[in-house]
Design a protein around this motif. Structure first.
Motif, short mmCIF file in Angstrom:
data_model
loop_
_atom_site.label_atom_id
_atom_site.label_comp_id
_atom_site.label_asym_id
_atom_site.label_seq_id
_atom_site.Cartn_x
_atom_site.Cartn_y
_atom_site.Cartn_z
N LEU A 9 -28.85 5.09 -69.85
CA LEU A 9 -27.63 4.38 -70.21
C LEU A 9 -27.95 3.19 -71.12
N GLY A 10 -28.99 2.45 -70.78
CA GLY A 10 -29.32 1.28 -71.58
C GLY A 10 -29.63 1.67 -73.02
N LEU A 13 -26.35 2.80 -74.77
CA LEU A 13 -25.47 1.67 -75.09
C LEU A 13 -26.05 0.84 -76.24
N LEU A 128 -10.02 7.23 -73.48
CA LEU A 128 -10.75 7.10 -72.21
C LEU A 128 -12.02 6.27 -72.41
N PHE A 129 -12.69 6.50 -73.52
CA PHE A 129 -13.93 5.77 -73.79
C PHE A 129 -13.67 4.26 -73.85
N ILE A 132 -12.79 2.92 -70.37
CA ILE A 132 -13.97 2.79 -69.52
C ILE A 132 -14.78 1.56 -69.93
N LEU A 133 -14.95 1.38 -71.23
CA LEU A 133 -15.70 0.21 -71.69
C LEU A 133 -15.02 -1.07 -71.24
N ARG A 134 -13.71 -1.11 -71.33
CA ARG A 134 -12.99 -2.30 -70.87
C ARG A 134 -13.24 -2.52 -69.38
N ARG A 135 -13.18 -1.44 -68.64
CA ARG A 135 -13.38 -1.57 -67.21
C ARG A 135 -14.78 -2.06 -66.88
N LEU A 136 -15.78 -1.52 -67.58
CA LEU A 136 -17.17 -1.93 -67.34
C LEU A 136 -17.38 -3.39 -67.73
N ASN A 137 -16.55 -3.90 -68.62
CA ASN A 137 -16.63 -5.30 -69.01
C ASN A 137 -15.76 -6.19 -68.13
N ILE A 139 -12.61 -6.11 -67.83
CA ILE A 139 -11.30 -6.42 -68.39
C ILE A 139 -10.28 -5.49 -67.72
N ASP A 140 -9.36 -6.09 -67.02
CA ASP A 140 -8.37 -5.27 -66.32
C ASP A 140 -7.48 -4.58 -67.32
#
Lengths: 149, 149
Positions: A9-10, A13, A128-129, A132-137, A139-140
């Motif tokens: 993953l690292g 990303l 979706l991408f 997901i990125l928002r969620r991982l950051n 950000i609601d």
DNA sequence: TATTGTTATACTCTATAACTATA
DNA sequence: TATAGTTATAGAGTATAACAATA
């Protein structure tokens, strides 16, 4: 797949971020600014004027880095510092007309660059991408839009 | 959403990468290596021994950076350089037993860290996210598994 | 005393240029 | 001549410490 990094993953990303940043830098070159500088303009030009420290907080950098970022933009004539009348310790940083124009054009270029980078994805995948990125950051996501009656 | 950066792909990618890297660094700290060093071990320990230049190519760094990466790992006793008998210009870099053990344990830690980072996603989201990242990095997905007859 | 901006300084990461040895 | 490794050096990018002005 022989590459032992390809599934990390690292690695994924980092390299996605790097190649997008490179593409963005190339696209913005005609404007004479970097992607980072466009981000600073976006923060400073968003709503009410910000002090350097407030802008640094939004950008996630410390105040000494912010000094340099503002220096660069001021040298290009894109922003201006002025002392806050309410608290004379603070510099209010505002976009010049040229800065506003550069921000507008930079945003268009950035948007196009983003679309090119994601061009291989279907619209559903793209949405979706990003979500997901928002969620991982952290950000609601805004609540689902109320279904029209 | 007031934050003018929150929707920017570059911002989302950069901060996702950074927070994952920080989490990974923290998780790997007991092993005494960084995420970057684990990646180097993974490349060097993958299959047949590699020269420094070959490893640099896999990692996407140049050969002078590779010298330092190998120096660090050699100082920790995790890898050993030896001259290639076939081409005495080349250093073959191999993992020591300690290096192999560190790689194995590092991989476990990395895997757990990855799972924690993605814990909020559903399995379907996780798989799609990784697949999209692979695609954006130009890594071809293996062809869909043949449907069993 | 605490905060804001600034400067000087240092540290990390990385790359370029020049050197050595090997081919 | 070209290649692999090394060293010295330099350039981003960022952070820490100390200082001036202001609160």
């Amino acid at each position: 797949m022989a590459d032992p990094l390809a599934d990390r993953l690292g690695y994924l990303l980092k390299h996605a971020q790097q190649s997008f940043a490179e593409a963005g830098a190339h696209a913005l070159a005609p404007l004479g600014i970097t992607g980072r500088q466009l981000a600073v303009l976006a923060v400073l030009g968003d709503a009410e004027p910000l002090s350097q420290l407030a802008a640094a907080g939004r950008l996630g950098v410390d105040r000494t880095t912010m000094v340099q970022l503002v220096d660069e933009l001021e040298d290009k004539g894109l922003v201006e510092r002025r002392r806050s009348p309410e608290d004379r310790r603070k510099n209010i940083v505002e976009l010049t007309p040229l800065g506003q124009d550069t921000l507008r054009r930079g945003n268009e270029i950035h948007q196009a660059s983003e679309e090119r980078f994601l061009a291989d994805l279907t619209p559903v995948e793209t949405e979706l991408f990003i979500r997901i990125l928002r969620r991982l950051n952290g950000i609601d996501d805004e609540p689902a839009e109320p279904v029209s009656p």
